[in-house]
Design a protein around this motif. Sequence first.
Motif, short mmCIF file in Angstrom:
data_model
loop_
_atom_site.label_atom_id
_atom_site.label_comp_id
_atom_site.label_asym_id
_atom_site.label_seq_id
_atom_site.Cartn_x
_atom_site.Cartn_y
_atom_site.Cartn_z
N ARG A 114 0.83 -1.21 0.00
CA ARG A 114 0.00 0.00 0.00
C ARG A 114 0.86 1.25 0.00
NH1 ARG A 114 -3.79 -0.77 5.01
NH2 ARG A 114 -4.11 1.46 4.67
N ASP A 117 2.52 1.51 -3.56
CA ASP A 117 1.54 1.76 -4.61
C ASP A 117 0.67 2.98 -4.33
OD1 ASP A 117 2.45 -0.51 -5.88
OD2 ASP A 117 0.89 -1.80 -5.02
N GLY A 118 0.57 3.35 -3.07
CA GLY A 118 -0.41 4.36 -2.67
C GLY A 118 0.09 5.78 -2.78
N ASP A 119 -0.65 6.64 -2.12
CA ASP A 119 -0.35 8.06 -2.15
C ASP A 119 -0.04 8.55 -0.74
OD1 ASP A 119 -2.81 7.88 -0.98
OD2 ASP A 119 -3.89 9.04 -2.51
N GLN A 120 -0.09 9.85 -0.56
CA GLN A 120 0.21 10.47 0.73
C GLN A 120 -0.76 10.00 1.82
OE1 GLN A 120 2.88 12.29 1.26
NE2 GLN A 120 2.41 12.76 3.39
N ALA A 121 -2.00 9.71 1.47
CA ALA A 121 -2.99 9.27 2.45
C ALA A 121 -2.58 7.94 3.09
CB ALA A 121 -4.36 9.14 1.81
N GLU A 122 -2.02 7.03 2.29
CA GLU A 122 -1.55 5.74 2.82
C GLU A 122 -0.41 5.96 3.80
OE1 GLU A 122 -2.95 2.87 2.49
OE2 GLU A 122 -4.31 3.30 0.85
N ARG A 139 9.90 7.54 4.16
CA ARG A 139 9.64 8.23 2.88
C ARG A 139 10.71 7.91 1.84
NH1 ARG A 139 7.79 12.38 6.57
NH2 ARG A 139 5.60 12.81 6.18
N ARG A 143 10.19 6.04 -1.79
CA ARG A 143 10.64 6.64 -3.06
C ARG A 143 11.58 5.70 -3.81
NH1 ARG A 143 11.18 11.34 -0.23
NH2 ARG A 143 13.39 10.93 0.11
N ARG A 146 9.73 2.65 -5.25
CA ARG A 146 8.98 3.00 -6.46
C ARG A 146 9.92 3.13 -7.66
NH1 ARG A 146 5.19 7.63 -3.61
NH2 ARG A 146 3.72 6.17 -2.66
#
Length: 171
Positions: A114, A117-122, A139, A143, A146
């Motif tokens: 998650r 694959d996810g965004d800042q909310a995850e 973080r 990065r 990804r």
Amino acid sequence: MSFDSSESHDDSPQRPSKTQRKREMQALQALGEQIIALPEGQRAQLPLSDDLLAAVEETGRIRSHEGRRRHMQYVGKLMRREDLDAIRAVFDRFEQERQRHDLAFHKLERWRDRLIDGDQAELEAFIADYPDVDRQTLRQLIRNARSERERGKPPTSARKLFKLIRDTAGV
């Protein structure tokens, strides 16, 4: 005089057949094999007699195939005197612990996926669940993971991310 065989056998107790006794003995030997395969720490938790413990420890020193086969028959014979229900209960507890551990591991793997694959909310959801996490390292690993995925590189950072998640969660 007609002889009805069903009447003559009703009064005598039924003995298990030779095949049934052999199946039971093989089941005891199989349970003995499971005990032998356990790590010593788990084996110590089993309610085993001293004789059986000595036989289990002796198994490791037997190299000959035939010798091991005979020894397993002996282990099976000793198993007949053990409290099989108590032994199986401990094995059940081991299995439940393994399942709990596997579930926790899968939960951490889902978190890793998650986060990658996810965004800042995850990321914020993870930090809310685990506020003690090293945010900067987290973080950076996300990065890097990804980037490795996009470039088709080995998932070194994803592994490091999983380790960070595991250590943070205390699993």
